[in-house]
Design an enzyme around this catalytic site. Structure first.
Site, PDB file in Angstrom:
ATOM      1  N   GLU A 208      69.784   8.824  14.348  1.00 22.86           N
ATOM      2  CA  GLU A 208      70.384   9.994  13.055  1.00 22.86           C
ATOM      3  C   GLU A 208      69.852   9.935  12.516  1.00 22.86           C
ATOM      4  O   GLU A 208      68.810   9.203  11.358  1.00 22.86           O
ATOM      5  CB  GLU A 208      70.665   8.262  11.867  1.00 22.86           C
ATOM      6  CG  GLU A 208      71.589   7.238  13.636  1.00 22.86           C
ATOM      7  CD  GLU A 208      73.443   8.226  13.133  1.00 22.86           C
ATOM      8  OE1 GLU A 208      73.018   8.843  12.322  1.00 22.86           O
ATOM      9  OE2 GLU A 208      74.325   7.534  14.327  1.00 22.86           O
ATOM     10  N   CYS A 242      71.350  10.627   2.533  1.00 23.82           N
ATOM     11  CA  CYS A 242      71.293  11.506   3.878  1.00 23.82           C
ATOM     12  C   CYS A 242      72.631  12.645   3.502  1.00 23.82           C
ATOM     13  O   CYS A 242      72.405  14.143   3.977  1.00 23.82           O
ATOM     14  CB  CYS A 242      71.208  10.835   5.051  1.00 23.82           C
ATOM     15  SG  CYS A 242      72.589   9.236   5.731  1.00 23.82           S
TER      16      CYS A 242
HETATM   17  P1  NAD Z   1      61.144   6.603   6.867  1.00 19.14           P
HETATM   18  O1  NAD Z   1      59.601   7.491   6.915  1.00 19.14           O
HETATM   19  O2  NAD Z   1      61.014   5.458   6.642  1.00 19.14           O
HETATM   20  O3  NAD Z   1      60.398   6.414   8.150  1.00 19.14           O
HETATM   21  C1  NAD Z   1      61.973   6.422   9.509  1.00 19.14           C
HETATM   22  C2  NAD Z   1      61.222   4.928  10.550  1.00 19.14           C
HETATM   23  O4  NAD Z   1      60.518   5.671  11.266  1.00 19.14           O
HETATM   24  C3  NAD Z   1      60.559   4.488  10.132  1.00 19.14           C
HETATM   25  O5  NAD Z   1      60.788   2.904  10.353  1.00 19.14           O
HETATM   26  C4  NAD Z   1      59.410   4.225   9.629  1.00 19.14           C
HETATM   27  O6  NAD Z   1      57.804   3.567  10.177  1.00 19.14           O
HETATM   28  C5  NAD Z   1      59.092   5.621  11.073  1.00 19.14           C
HETATM   29  N1  NAD Z   1      58.113   6.596  11.728  1.00 19.14           N
HETATM   30  C6  NAD Z   1      57.685   7.831  10.816  1.00 19.14           C
HETATM   31  N2  NAD Z   1      56.901   8.128  11.423  1.00 19.14           N
HETATM   32  C7  NAD Z   1      56.559   8.056  12.999  1.00 19.14           C
HETATM   33  C8  NAD Z   1      55.756   8.024  13.704  1.00 19.14           C
HETATM   34  N3  NAD Z   1      55.109   9.299  13.458  1.00 19.14           N
HETATM   35  N4  NAD Z   1      55.968   7.517  14.809  1.00 19.14           N
HETATM   36  C9  NAD Z   1      57.176   6.602  15.185  1.00 19.14           C
HETATM   37  N5  NAD Z   1      57.372   6.092  14.380  1.00 19.14           N
HETATM   38  C10 NAD Z   1      56.809   6.788  12.384  1.00 19.14           C
HETATM   39  O7  NAD Z   1      62.049   7.879   6.103  1.00 19.14           O
HETATM   40  P2  NAD Z   1      61.485   9.423   6.776  1.00 19.14           P
HETATM   41  O8  NAD Z   1      61.700   9.921   7.763  1.00 19.14           O
HETATM   42  O9  NAD Z   1      61.748   9.540   5.272  1.00 19.14           O
HETATM   43  O10 NAD Z   1      63.498   9.207   6.171  1.00 19.14           O
HETATM   44  C11 NAD Z   1      64.387  10.528   5.195  1.00 19.14           C
HETATM   45  C12 NAD Z   1      64.994  10.961   6.727  1.00 19.14           C
HETATM   46  O11 NAD Z   1      65.837  10.168   7.119  1.00 19.14           O
HETATM   47  C13 NAD Z   1      65.701  12.552   6.136  1.00 19.14           C
HETATM   48  O12 NAD Z   1      65.952  13.033   6.731  1.00 19.14           O
HETATM   49  C14 NAD Z   1      67.209  11.687   5.817  1.00 19.14           C
HETATM   50  O13 NAD Z   1      68.090  12.599   5.699  1.00 19.14           O
HETATM   51  C15 NAD Z   1      67.708  10.791   7.149  1.00 19.14           C
HETATM   52  N6  NAD Z   1      68.078  10.083   6.551  1.00 19.14           N
HETATM   53  C16 NAD Z   1      69.729  10.093   7.699  1.00 19.14           C
HETATM   54  C17 NAD Z   1      70.536   8.567   7.847  1.00 19.14           C
HETATM   55  C18 NAD Z   1      71.443   9.306   9.080  1.00 19.14           C
HETATM   56  O14 NAD Z   1      72.595   7.784   9.331  1.00 19.14           O
HETATM   57  N7  NAD Z   1      71.656  10.099   9.605  1.00 19.14           N
HETATM   58  C19 NAD Z   1      70.133   7.597   7.335  1.00 19.14           C
HETATM   59  C20 NAD Z   1      68.955   7.453   6.355  1.00 19.14           C
HETATM   60  C21 NAD Z   1      67.800   9.230   6.149  1.00 19.14           C
END
Ligand code: NAD
Length: 454
Positions: A208, A242
């Site tokens: 997602e 998102c």
């Molecule tokens: P985040 O920083 O919380 O990361 C998401 C998860 O990935 C966390 O649990 C984190 O621990 C893990 N993570 C981070 N870096 C990692 C790595 N190098 N290796 C393994 N795991 C790792 O969230 P984010 O990425 O900042 O979220 C924002 C993004 O997510 C935006 O692009 C947003 O559009 C998207 N998003 C999508 C949805 C959806 O349902 N499609 C919902 C919310 C957010």
């Protein structure tokens, strides 16, 4: 250590306990109970992490989950039933059906912006389908992560659901393990890391992701209503959604008027100084605040742009016609800044969107039904709303998920149940003798029968 958690879970799964409908429904009811009993604490955690206004937290997290669970409880028996399919003469006599079966142990990695909903809604789907789960909440929303780690073991079957808190090192370790399915919510860069890790074990993955969700506003749209709906959807959770409108393409005849209407709506919703409004959230942390701020370097603002870094406050900000090669227009904004680009008309807007990555969501405001139809047919995106934003999320039976760079796989309602179920095909035949058509030696008459049957 994580290996042991997974092995124990997979052993528990093999016992068959989680496959019973009774167990699944019981887990969902326990989640309902948790949400009801601990509503105040959960709201407090969301306030601590994102200064979420209570109304927003109820709407987009707690009530959302209640609706989702209620829907699953109501439909689960039907979804889980074997689904008969018709058979032909070639297998006569026989019956055939599709039997949904759980995968096993699912790793859920969730994001910070709706930290409760994005962790528990996948969990609802995973449990509905009869799986076990290891949940890794986002470390960027530590209060919500902590409360889930504390409460879930008190309410759910501890053998089947484990919460592991942590950040990159913990997730990296978890990703080395042979889970039966991985569900990841977050940005696309990490999405690639997850997909690569899953490839090692050929683990199926749901991603997602995000991206730039466009809005086209036609000159036929009611500008006041359009501005009202866009303003709500954009600045909900301070723009950290998102599926929030990332930028607007506005018909050139109304672009200026739309900007004025949105500014008026901002005043109406958040008052003179949104920093004082109890209804306006905050940015998750300094890194994200600086990221969004850096997108405005060298950009002229139409309104907003006030930042109080200490309070993680970033005012609602409008920009008119930023350069297309600016970061504002090349990266997902994921914050309270909204660019409005003036465009010659509908066809140009469609071409603009088609030339870019397939978005998670695409919105059209138009009174013309031909445009509405073309938008649906010509724009490929995870979801769409016509004459609104975000609100498809309020329909439990609409699958939620991206396409291409905005994600793969879907959940919510039946789509969620199926996402975490393997749909197993079964053909059942009696042990009656049959006409020996398919067996060698392949005589000529058998070929004729074969042609007749196909
Ligand atoms: P985040 O920083 O919380 O990361 C998401 C998860 O990935 C966390 O649990 C984190 O621990 C893990 N993570 C981070 N870096 C990692 C790595 N190098 N290796 C393994 N795991 C790792 O969230 P984010 O990425 O900042 O979220 C924002 C993004 O997510 C935006 O692009 C947003 O559009 C998207 N998003 C999508 C949805 C959806 O349902 N499609 C919902 C919310 C957010």
């Amino acid at each position: 250590m994580y290996q042991q958690v997974l092995s124990q879970q997979q052993q528990y799964f093999s016992s068959g306990v989680t496959k019973s409908l009774h167990w699944r429904k019981q887990q969902l009811k326990q989640l309902q109970l948790l949400l009801t009993r601990h509503e105040t604490e959960l709201l407090q955690a969301l306030k601590q992490d994102l200064a979420k206004p209570v109304f927003e937290a109820m709407l987009s997290e707690i009530n959302y989950l209640h609706t989702d669970i209620k829907h699953c409880l109501k439909q689960l028996t039907r979804w889980a039933r074997p689904r008969r399919v018709s058979t032909g003469l070639r297998t006569f006599p026989s019956m055939a059906f599709v039997q949904p079966e759980p995968y096993g142990s699912v790793l859920i990695i969730s994001a910070w912006n709706y930290p409760l909903q994005l962790a528990l809604a996948p969990l609802v789907a995973v449990l509905s389908a009869g799986n076990c789960a290891v949940l890794k909440p986002s470390e960027l929303a530590p209060a919500t992560s902590a409360i889930m780690a504390r409460l879930l073991p008190l309410y759910l079957d501890k053998e089947a659901v484990v919460v592991i808190e942590g950040g990159v090192p913990e997730t990296t370790e978890l990703l080395k393990l042979p889970f039966d399915h991985i569900m990841y919510t977050g940005n696309g860069q990490v999405g690639k890391i997850v997909l690569r890790a899953a490839a090692e074990h050929l683990t199926p993955v749901t991603l997602e992701l995000g991206g730039k969700s466009p809005v086209y506003v036609d000159s036929s749209a009611d500008l006041k209503l359009t501005a009202q709906r866009i303003t709500w959807g954009k600045w909900l959770n301070a723009g950290q959604t998102c599926i929030a409108p990332d930028y607007i393409l506005a018909h050139k005849d109304i672009a200026q008027a739309l900007a004025e209407e949105i500014k008026a709506q901002l005043l109406q919703m958040y008052g003179d100084d949104p920093k004082l409004s109890p209804d306006y959230g905050r940015i998750i942390n300094q890194r994200h605040l600086q990221r969004v701020q850096s997108y405005l370097d060298g950009i002229d603002l139409y309104c907003g742009g006030q930042v109080d870094a200490e309070q993680l406050y970033f005012s609602p900000t409008l920009v008119l016609d930023p350069p297309l090669d600016s970061r504002l227009m090349t990266e997902e904004i994921f914050g309270p800044v909204l660019p409005i680009l003036s465009i010659t008309g509908f066809d140009a807007a469609v071409r603009f969107v088609q030339k870019r990555d397939k978005p998670l969501s695409a919105y059209l405001f138009s009174n013309q039904s031909s445009q509405q139809q073309q938008w649906i047919e010509q724009i490929s995106s995870g979801s769409q709303c016509i004459n609104d934003v975000l609100m498809f999320m309020a329909v439990s039976e609409l699958p939620f998920g991206g396409v291409g760079p905005s994600g793969m796989g879907q959940y919510s309602g039946k789509a969620g149940f199926e996402q975490f179920s393997h749909l197993k095909s079964v053909l059942k035949r009696p042990l009656w003798p049959e006409l020996p058509v398919r067996f060698a030696p392949y005589a000529d008459w058998k070929r004729k029968v074969l042609c007749w049957l196909s």
